[in-house]
Write an enzyme that holds these catalytic residues in place. Sequence first.
Site, PDB file in Angstrom:
ATOM      1  N   CYS A   1       5.402  -7.655   6.948  1.00 62.70           N
ATOM      2  CA  CYS A   1       6.412  -7.207   7.904  1.00 62.70           C
ATOM      3  C   CYS A   1       6.703  -8.351   8.852  1.00 62.70           C
ATOM      4  O   CYS A   1       5.806  -9.108   9.217  1.00 62.70           O
ATOM      5  CB  CYS A   1       5.899  -5.991   8.690  1.00 62.70           C
ATOM      6  SG  CYS A   1       7.138  -5.268   9.801  1.00 62.70           S
TER       7      CYS A   1
ATOM      8  N   CYS B   1       3.219   8.291   1.833  1.00 65.18           N
ATOM      9  CA  CYS B   1       3.573   7.249   2.801  1.00 65.18           C
ATOM     10  C   CYS B   1       3.786   5.966   2.003  1.00 65.18           C
ATOM     11  O   CYS B   1       2.867   5.521   1.310  1.00 65.18           O
ATOM     12  CB  CYS B   1       2.437   7.098   3.808  1.00 65.18           C
ATOM     13  SG  CYS B   1       2.689   5.760   4.996  1.00 65.18           S
TER      14      CYS B   1
ATOM     15  N   CYS C   1      -1.482   1.601   8.735  1.00 63.08           N
ATOM     16  CA  CYS C   1      -0.567   0.528   8.406  1.00 63.08           C
ATOM     17  C   CYS C   1      -1.185  -0.826   8.071  1.00 63.08           C
ATOM     18  O   CYS C   1      -1.650  -1.548   8.955  1.00 63.08           O
ATOM     19  CB  CYS C   1       0.327   0.386   9.639  1.00 63.08           C
ATOM     20  SG  CYS C   1       1.762  -0.595   9.373  1.00 63.08           S
TER      21      CYS C   1
ATOM     22  N   GLU D   1       0.826  -1.203   0.000  1.00 59.23           N
ATOM     23  CA  GLU D   1       0.000   0.000   0.000  1.00 59.23           C
ATOM     24  C   GLU D   1       0.860   1.253   0.000  1.00 59.23           C
ATOM     25  O   GLU D   1       1.943   1.269   0.572  1.00 59.23           O
ATOM     26  CB  GLU D   1      -0.826   0.070   1.284  1.00 59.23           C
ATOM     27  CG  GLU D   1      -1.641  -1.145   1.548  1.00 59.23           C
ATOM     28  CD  GLU D   1      -2.198  -1.145   2.973  1.00 59.23           C
ATOM     29  OE1 GLU D   1      -2.922  -2.073   3.287  1.00 59.23           O
ATOM     30  OE2 GLU D   1      -1.882  -0.220   3.734  1.00 59.23           O
TER      31      GLU D   1
ATOM     32  N   CYS E   1      -0.552  -3.846  15.063  1.00 61.25           N
ATOM     33  CA  CYS E   1      -0.394  -3.377  13.676  1.00 61.25           C
ATOM     34  C   CYS E   1      -0.918  -4.449  12.722  1.00 61.25           C
ATOM     35  O   CYS E   1      -0.573  -5.627  12.843  1.00 61.25           O
ATOM     36  CB  CYS E   1       1.083  -3.104  13.410  1.00 61.25           C
ATOM     37  SG  CYS E   1       1.473  -2.811  11.675  1.00 61.25           S
TER      38      CYS E   1
ATOM     39  N   CYS F   1       4.433  -6.662  15.577  1.00 62.93           N
ATOM     40  CA  CYS F   1       3.812  -5.796  16.581  1.00 62.93           C
ATOM     41  C   CYS F   1       2.314  -6.118  16.630  1.00 62.93           C
ATOM     42  O   CYS F   1       1.637  -6.073  15.603  1.00 62.93           O
ATOM     43  CB  CYS F   1       4.047  -4.319  16.253  1.00 62.93           C
ATOM     44  SG  CYS F   1       5.806  -3.913  16.098  1.00 62.93           S
TER      45      CYS F   1
HETATM   46  N1  SAH Z   1       8.007  -0.650  10.687  1.00 65.87           N
HETATM   47  C1  SAH Z   1       8.169   0.771  10.802  1.00 65.87           C
HETATM   48  C2  SAH Z   1       7.356   1.606   9.831  1.00 65.87           C
HETATM   49  C3  SAH Z   1       5.931   1.211   9.531  1.00 65.87           C
HETATM   50  S1  SAH Z   1       4.620   1.538  10.673  1.00 65.87           S
HETATM   51  C4  SAH Z   1       7.887   1.203  12.202  1.00 65.87           C
HETATM   52  O1  SAH Z   1       7.392   0.413  12.975  1.00 65.87           O
HETATM   53  O2  SAH Z   1       8.226   2.318  12.551  1.00 65.87           O
HETATM   54  C5  SAH Z   1       4.455   3.283  10.817  1.00 65.87           C
HETATM   55  C6  SAH Z   1       3.949   3.702  12.195  1.00 65.87           C
HETATM   56  O3  SAH Z   1       2.563   3.342  12.377  1.00 65.87           O
HETATM   57  C7  SAH Z   1       4.712   3.022  13.319  1.00 65.87           C
HETATM   58  O4  SAH Z   1       4.995   3.970  14.331  1.00 65.87           O
HETATM   59  C8  SAH Z   1       3.704   1.995  13.793  1.00 65.87           C
HETATM   60  O5  SAH Z   1       3.983   1.576  15.105  1.00 65.87           O
HETATM   61  C9  SAH Z   1       2.397   2.726  13.650  1.00 65.87           C
HETATM   62  N2  SAH Z   1       1.211   1.879  13.663  1.00 65.87           N
HETATM   63  C10 SAH Z   1       1.090   0.616  13.193  1.00 65.87           C
HETATM   64  N3  SAH Z   1      -0.159   0.156  13.401  1.00 65.87           N
HETATM   65  C11 SAH Z   1      -0.845   1.136  14.012  1.00 65.87           C
HETATM   66  C12 SAH Z   1      -2.185   1.252  14.484  1.00 65.87           C
HETATM   67  N4  SAH Z   1      -3.056   0.251  14.374  1.00 65.87           N
HETATM   68  N5  SAH Z   1      -2.549   2.424  15.051  1.00 65.87           N
HETATM   69  C13 SAH Z   1      -1.667   3.437  15.173  1.00 65.87           C
HETATM   70  N6  SAH Z   1      -0.396   3.397  14.750  1.00 65.87           N
HETATM   71  C14 SAH Z   1       0.029   2.248  14.183  1.00 65.87           C
END
Ligand code: SAH
Length: 396
Positions: free
Chosen positions: A150, A143, A381, A130, A157, A154
Amino acid sequence: MSATSPAPEPADPEETAGLDGALPLVLAGRRPAGGRGRPPRHLADLPLAERRAVVAGLGQPPFRASQLSRHFFGRYTDQPEEMSDLPRAARDPLAQALLPRLLTAERELSCDGGTTRKTLWRTFDGALVESVLMRYPDRVTMCVSSQAGCGMACPFCATGQAGLTRNLSTAEIVAQVLAGARLLADGRVPGGPGRVSNIVFMGMGEPLANYASVLAAVRRLTEPVPEGMGISQRSVTVSTVGLVPAIARLAAERLSVTLAVSLHAPDDELRDTLVPVNRRWKVAEVLAAAWDYAAATGRRVSVEYALIREINDQAWRADLLGSLLAGRLAHVNLIPLNPTPGSKWTASRPAAQREFVRRLEAHGVPVTVRDTRGREIDGACGQLAASARPPVPAGR
Ligand code: SAH
């Protein structure tokens, strides 16, 4: 993955080096499942000198590499029929050799009156990634994704839940930005013709786990035409879960890109669960690497913190975060959690969010609360790709 897929390529040591070989247990089994070969070579994968060599290999004068590059990076086109400065007979062979179609739009969604646009792309081997274009009064941010899926796992996410399919190539990353640039240049985004001004590596994937391709993409996007696209390094943000050796390596590149660190908790006990790679590199190590990055580049580090109701939004965690960041070259970007489908977690209550901001500010730490653009189009994300896939089998 079907059983008939070609054997996985050996992992590129360049691209896994940042992980230091030692992954937390939870990440085992989340290594690339795809390995369906490399995307076709594209001019955006190569520095200009190497594009010249390819062109020469086709029996064409090397300056045609600059002509092609100007079309791609300066005029945002890869269509041979639009390249009127190239001899007709040369256009197709050159385009075939250096401008293969890498991404096909599978779905497009927009909101905010058309100024937020999300595209779900299908790669040559069927992976889904995306990108999101966000137009603001003073800037346009793209973005982009750096990996299909990934491996960082996490739990809050959407991308993290599905695991890693594969690294994107440099040109697959660049192509996402180019697509946005083309829309803007053609006046297809409300607000009149415009340009991409900012790039954030906050789409799918962990950019520092695909180090070589991401670094080359940053160079391509920021070097002037015809070498690259000419976007300012200062307008590029690379966001990471905190892969400490890769942060150090990025600092040594002496680029002016902004580093964002997805912290989400100031204490190891909670961060071990929210960002599992914390079991390998602790909060203190991640922040030490971030301060070294700030010292090496002079750039303020962005500390990302998704506020999750009653999980990480307590006043004492705000105070602990404030004390860790006080006096540092950093600011906090609070992100109201965008709940993923089926998640038990949700965003913090407004009062808790306000108190969190107040306590950080009391420590003298600059704070912004990220706007929640694109929510109604699964803007966060990985959510669009997740909804386009069949549900992930339980127990994954
Ligand atoms: N892997 C990298 C970049 C991609 S995610 C990283 O973790 O930094 C980009 C941002 O969105 C990260 O800070 C991630 O923690 C956040 N993110 C992911 N899922 C989310 C969600 N459901 N709500 C809010 N932020 C989220």
